[in-house]
Design an enzyme around this catalytic site. Structure first.
Site, PDB file in Angstrom:
ATOM      1  N   GLU A 196     -12.149  42.174  -1.661  1.00 13.58           N
ATOM      2  CA  GLU A 196     -13.582  42.178  -2.005  1.00 13.58           C
ATOM      3  C   GLU A 196     -13.946  43.382  -2.865  1.00 13.58           C
ATOM      4  OE1 GLU A 196     -14.580  39.289  -0.730  1.00 13.58           O
ATOM      5  OE2 GLU A 196     -12.881  39.181   0.647  1.00 13.58           O
ATOM      6  N   PRO A 238       2.690  47.270  -3.671  1.00 18.73           N
ATOM      7  CA  PRO A 238       2.064  47.858  -4.861  1.00 18.73           C
ATOM      8  C   PRO A 238       1.848  46.863  -5.999  1.00 18.73           C
ATOM      9  CG  PRO A 238       3.956  49.167  -4.131  1.00 18.73           C
ATOM     10  CD  PRO A 238       3.927  47.939  -3.291  1.00 18.73           C
TER      11      PRO A 238
END
Lengths: 214, 329, 721
Positions: free
Chosen positions: C687, C614
């Protein structure tokens, strides 16, 4: 480092012996020219006695204390503090990102002030105290800013991080960390291409608000 | 970078002796000079490091005319933070803090800031033509990428701008520059320190060979309450100005007793807007008057293609800066 | 700051970056920082013409300069054996031939190295390089994509060649509501903080060790082995830390081969660190791309046809292609879609993939056009996207392995306060600034490739995991440690050691294309699972969840227990389309007089499966969002086409975002696992963190001002005109 500091004196009014140097340089280039065979790409510098002599003329003595350790060095005046740290003292925590004072990766403290070491000639820190990222922690005990950067993930690739941390510490010491907006402005001399800015701001705020000694 | 000789004289006399020789450059903070040397734009044989000279300090002089004197080696950051400066000349503090980065402001000196050279890309790239770097090699910017370039006071030879923020404020504040040489001391009005390119763009300023900037003197004024430095740039910080505007207003009962206006990013020197100042004198501080002043200020402006937008941005910025200084917005 | 209150408090969940201490203390060694005996420094002299031939080159002064060991030019450089064989030593992912330095007198772009000086110090090498003078026979050059669009043609090879068509794309023309607009994304330059580095050291006549800035040690190893005709195992490539790359270290560039070549010549270690200027034209860039989107919709906002055309630049010697228009084929449920992709060769160095390659460029056009269409329809842009949501992949009819885009729209809209957005642009102000909200969607393929991982339990209690993958800063080491720790729940994170960045380790792919967590993570998962099973077999039945590994290994007299596992995606994947999605929400302030844009609030939502790590995942999303803000507002590599030369090839003139540009950013995760992709259920996010952001910013600027900027970056001047 070889002690070739018998060249001219930097300080006070001791002008270097310019004529002697010029004479030498003339001779030196003559020697070099003779030694060079056309078409030979490689020349072994170590065979050139004249270069060692040249070094005596081209290099100057300098005394710099880095992270509490005194260094007595002999350097070319064109060497920047950044290249001195990285290439000669092997303190590679200070990074080269642009070499033109445009990114802040090379930020170190000189006499307690944050500066870009890439635009600082090493000669100009003669007699001064330099602190780099390697000098921030006390042994294994990290500086609170280093701890906060880890906790808030104030980096990704880590390349700008030493500069960011040196800047962040200075930012608090200067009294420029009173608000998020102020921190952002006073941290804007350090580019982070990975984009960790919000995390860095959070780390600085935590240290500032925690009231820890920086 | 070429090898050079480095000296660090302890006295002003030795500096003045040293800097008369050709190929010699004065090194102060180095934040621009070292950059230029790395790129081969300048290759001095000798650097005279003047950091040992006692050219620091900011002091108030309460003579006939009250003035504040700022030593030429005082750091940009120190001047910006100085109590006297913040209280008397907040415009200067604002302009300094709008320039460069905290690290560079910790290196750059007042004198060095004045001596910094243009950021014109054609000047910086030694493979490009540039009359400033290499007289008569041509101007790459004139018909090239000139988005950052001048709209006032340009010549056929050069359309570069002076990049300083500090100097824009000092021009607005009617400062003067103390310079010393072996011949003695002289004072140059700040607005005459930098020059327009004309036929000799290689000369940025009117400092003569062998002269050393020793301090800047700022006369007392009544602008402290209504000062503003607006810098419009491509990102929020650490970028050169597209347009900057320095404003000082002396407002009494809603009327402008005196106005000072200077722009950065528009000319080879900090660009004082005398006609606009004249117009505002005695008039109420209203947006309508600011608009009129801005349009007067723009007379004679000429753009070169990529910088056409400055013809719009400059007057808009003047109005915005004036409004901010007058606390109208 | 007013906005701060509405943000999530500082997020510190998840394990800390495993290399964090190294990075904050300066102990992390990047490739330029290895200290080798007799180190020398290489500096390039570069061409200042753009096209032509070198007629003479004077290196005498450089050779005579103090400390100089060698000056390499096309006249004297020793042959690279792999070059002579006619093979492509750097084996690019493109068709055509990669550039080779010092093999002939041709100049193919401005700034091309024409000589390399090796000296005993950096200062001496730099100075000597400045003394090299060349004479040229100059030829007419072309560097302007706009001017050379007419020459553009479909690529001859590569994955992105060929036009695409389904249905009758021209249907858009007959639609009730239409958009037909052109969009431009200029050259973007990766500009990672770390300069490109190659440090080569021949340890024997046929053995070389290279410390390289690369995203893939194995691919660099292969390229060098091939160039110098060495057995692969004789080339050692080490890349322990990478100071960011964003794609510019995906391939092996000619200056790296030249460095290895120079080290062989001078018989000493040679270090090449490219200057910041050379980052612009030596190691790739995002190509200038012109696009046109034509789309139509029925009055109720159902898309009827889309045509997406793109023309991008490439070099005169290589075809570089990317998936610029591909997203349009499957993003929305539109019956008729056509895409056209062309490239035009110029006298420039070859572009390369830059974060969110192609898709980031394409998403700017597609997601801007969607916003324009919503505006014309008078409906909310999220509503338009929901009305055209693709439930199955319209390109191939396959189901999606997972897709939670609608949920992502909702999460982001809630967080940013989308309800405050006005449909009519230019109608919201705060403190004299115009306020606008905008959004944009990003998408990128989520796959899993092959990787080999060695996992070993050591008798000192360490779980050692090894594979050759690099970590370019995204947190691979941390994510892999997290994956291993979830399998070996009894081993504290501190005792898990993940070793990477070394070509002698088991092979992993090059880090790029958002695949590493899936590919290497999948293999780490499989290796750890098998190691755990092996351990269970060792102790027989009755083992506990948290066995004492040290005790058992010692009892069995085993210094270590290890497995090496190669694994890749399941064949089941072929039946699905698999993508990661992002939705970026932006609130901007625009100064009405000066045209200055400030990003006031950002919410980026990722639908990228289960979030493995996380803390680092959040940073990756934030970082990508900031990259996208840079692309939207300030990044542009500017060339003076008269000279074919960059005029802003430095950090002062090529602006990337700085701290003052960036507000707090909320990174939200849908966090629903997709176990079809890999056993962790994770999909990539490197991306998508950037893709779609530039459109979100442009759409927000339109919403604030009513001005639609279709040519990036959105600098103040464009909003004034």
């Amino acid at each position: 480092m070889k002690d070739l500091d018998k060249g001219f004196q930097a300080d006070e009014n001791h002008e270097p012996k310019e004529n002697a140097r010029r004479d030498f340089l003339k001779k030196s280039s003559l020697l070099t020219a003779v030694a060079l065979t056309p078409g030979v790409a490689v020349k072994a510098a170590e065979n050139h006695l004249d270069e060692k002599v040249a070094a005596a003329f081209e290099k100057m003595p300098v005394n710099i204390t880095v992270n509490g350790k005194a260094h007595k060095l002999s350097i070319e005046p064109r060497v920047t503090l950044l290249d001195l740290l990285r290439e000669q003292l092997h303190l590679t925590g200070t990074k080269k990102g642009c070499d033109y004072g445009q990114c802040g990766a090379c930020t170190v403290h000189v006499d307690g002030q944050r500066v870009n070491s890439c635009l600082t000639l090493a000669m100009t820190v003669d007699g001064k105290k330099v602190t780099t990222i390697e000098g921030l922690a006390k042994g294994d005990e990290l500086h609170p800013m280093q701890e906060a950067f880890i906790k808030h993930d104030g980096f990704q690739c880590g390349y700008c991080t030493p500069g960011q941390i040196m800047s962040a510490v200075a930012c608090i010491r200067e009294g420029h960390a009173d608000s998020e907006t102020e921190i952002r402005e006073y941290m804007s001399g350090n580019i982070c291409r990975c984009g960790a800015y919000p995390n860095i701001v959070n780390a600085i705020q935590e240290v500032k608000n925690g009231g820890q000694q920086v | 970078m070429k090898q050079f000789q480095y000296i660090r004289p302890a006295t002003q006399q030795s500096v003045l002796d040293a800097i008369t020789k050709p190929g010699t450059k004065i090194l102060a903070g180095g934040s621009n000079l070292i950059d230029l040397m790395k790129r081969g734009v300048t290759s001095p044989d000798k650097l005279v490091d003047i950091q040992k000279l006692p050219l620091r300090g900011i002091s108030q002089n309460k003579g006939n005319v009250m003035t504040v004197s700022v030593g030429a080696l005082e750091l940009n950051s120190a001047v910006a933070e100085n109590k006297i400066i913040k209280e008397s000349f907040p415009l200067l503090s604002m302009a300094l803090n709008a320039g460069a980065s905290p690290q560079l402001r910790n290196m750059a000196t007042v004198g060095g800031n004045m001596m910094q050279r243009t950021r014109c890309t054609y000047f910086y790239d030694t493979a490009m033509p540039c009359n400033k770097r290499e007289p008569n090699s041509g101007c790459g910017a004139m018909e090239g990428i000139n988005r950052m370039h001048a709209i006032f006071g340009t010549s056929e030879k050069c359309i570069a701008v002076h990049p300083s923020d500090m100097c824009v404020a000092l021009a607005a504040l009617d400062a003067s520059v103390e310079v010393k040489s072996k011949k003695g001391t002289r004072y140059i009005p700040f607005t005459e320190f930098h020059r327009l390119p004309g036929e000799t763009p290689q000369l940025d300023n009117t400092l003569a060979t062998g002269e050393l900037i020793t301090r800047v003197i700022i006369p007392h004024n009544n602008f402290a309450k209504n000062s503003y430095y607006l810098k419009v740039r491509d990102r929020s910080s650490y970028a050169f100005a597209l347009i900057s505007v320095a404003v000082g207003l002396d407002i009494r009962g809603g009327n402008i007793n005196e106005a000072r206006l200077a722009m950065g990013g528009v000319a080879h020197k900090p660009w004082r807007l005398k006609a606009a100042e004249q117009f505002l004198k005695g008039k109420p501080a209203t947006v309508a008057n600011f608009e009129e002043a801005a349009s007067l200020a723009m007379q004679g402006a000429k753009s070169f293609g990529h910088n056409d937008f400055k013809l719009k941005m400059a007057p808009a910025s003047i109005i915005e800066a004036l409004s901010n200084a007058a606390k109208l917005s | 700051m007013k906005q701060q209150a509405q943000h999530t408090p500082p997020f510190t969940e998840g394990i800390n970056r495993v290399d964090g201490i190294m990075k904050v203390t300066g102990a992390a060694k990047y490739s330029a920082e290895y200290e080798l005996p007799g180190m020398t420094y290489a500096v390039f002299a570069i061409s200042n013409i753009t096209k032509g031939t070198i007629t003479s080159i004077d290196t005498k002064a450089a050779e005579r300069a103090p400390g100089v060991l060698a000056v390499l030019t096309h006249l004297n450089a020793p042959k690279v054996p792999g070059y002579e064989a006619g093979k492509d030593p750097s084996k690019p992912p493109t068709t055509g031939g990669p550039l080779k330095f010092f093999v002939d007198n041709s100049v193919k772009y401005n700034g091309q190295p024409i000589a390399m000086v090796v000296a005993d110090s950096f200062e001496r090498a730099t100075y000597a390089a400045s003394l090299i003078k060349a004479q040229y026979n100059k030829q007419q050059h072309e560097t302007d994509t706009e001017k050379n669009k007419f020459k553009a043609a479909a690529p001859k090879g590569g994955r992105n060649g060929g036009d695409y068509k389904r249905g009758t794309p021209d249907d858009w023309k007959a639609a009730a509501v239409k958009v037909e607009q052109e969009y431009v994304v200029p050259i973007n330059v990766h500009n990672p903080m770390e300069l490109s580095v190659t440090l080569a050291h021949w340890t024997a006549d046929d053995k070389v060790t290279v410390y390289a800035k690369t995203q893939g040690v194995k691919s660099t190893q292969n390229a060098i082995a091939q160039a110098f005709k060495l057995p692969v195992e004789n080339v050692q490539v080490t890349t322990k830390f990478v100071g960011g790359a964003f794609g510019n270290a995906l391939r092996t560039w000619p200056h790296e081969i030249a460095t290895v070549q120079a080290a062989k010549l001078v018989k000493r270690p040679v270090k090449t660190v490219l200057t910041r200027e050379l980052q612009f034209n030596t190691v790739g860039y995002r190509p200038y791309t012109w696009q046109k989107v034509s789309m139509g919709a029925s009055a109720d906002g159902k898309l009827t046809g889309i045509i997406h055309e793109a023309t991008a630049q490439t070099s005169s010697f290589e075809e570089f292609t990317e998936g610029t228009v591909n997203m349009t084929r499957f993003m929305y449920a539109c019956p008729s879609v056509g895409t056209v992709y062309k490239i035009t060769p110029l006298d420039v160095n070859t572009p390369t993939w830059m974060r969110g390659p192609g898709e980031a460029t394409g998403a700017f056009a597609l997601e801007s056009a969607m916003d324009e269409l919503a505006d014309k329809l008078g409906i909310d842009p999220i509503e338009l996207r929901i009305r055209n949501h693709a439930d199955t992949d319209p390109e191939n009819g396959k189901p999606f392995s997972s897709k939670n885009l609608k949920e992502a729209y909702e999460m982001g809209a809630d967080k940013i306060g989308w309800s405050k957005r006005k449909l009519k642009p230019g109608t919201l102000t705060e403190d004299g600034w115009l306020i606008g909200y905008g959004m944009g969607t990003g998408v990128f393929g989520a796959g899993r490739g092959r990787a080999t991982v060695k996992a070993a339990l050591l008798d000192n209690g360490t779980l050692l995991i090894q594979t050759s993958v690099t970590d370019i800063g995204v947190g691979t080491g941390t994510a892999m440690t997290q994956i291993a720790s979830e399998i070996f729940t009894g081993i504290p994170v501190k005792k898990i050691k993940f070793e990477l960045g070394d070509s002698s380790l088991p092979p992993s792919p090059t880090q790029g294309g958002s695949t590493i967590t899936s590919t290497v993570g999948g293999a780490v998962h499989d290796a750890c699972t098998q190691l755990k099973e092996k351990f269970q077999q060792l102790i027989g039945n009755g083992g506990t969840d948290k066995p004492d590994y040290v005790k058992v290994l010692k009892e069995k007299n085993l210094p270590q227990l290890e497995v090496t596992v190669t694994s890749s995606g399941s064949t089941e994947m072929r039946n699905f389309s698999s993508y990661s999605y992002s939705v970026h929400f932006v609130k901007v302030k625009v100064h009405p007089k000066t045209g200055v844009v400030r990003v006031d609030n950002v919410v980026s939502v990722a639908d990228s499966g289960h979030i493995v790590s996380p803390k680092t995942a959040r940073s990756q999303i934030i970082g990508g969002a900031i990259g996208g803000i840079g692309m939207a507002l300030m990044e542009e590599g500017i060339m003076d086409h008269r000279y074919g030369r960059y005029v802003n090839n430095n950090y002062a003139d090529y602006h990337v975002p700085i701290s003052a540009d960036i507000p707090q950013i909320d990174a939200l995760f849908v966090n629903k696992p997709d176990y079809r992709v890999n056993p962790m259920g994770a999909k990539g996010m490197g991306e998508i963190a950037l893709i779609g952001m530039s459109a979100a910013v442009a759409n927000a600027v339109y919403n604030a001002t009513g001005k639609r900027i279709r040519e990036l970056p959105i600098t103040p001047d464009k909003l004034l005109s």
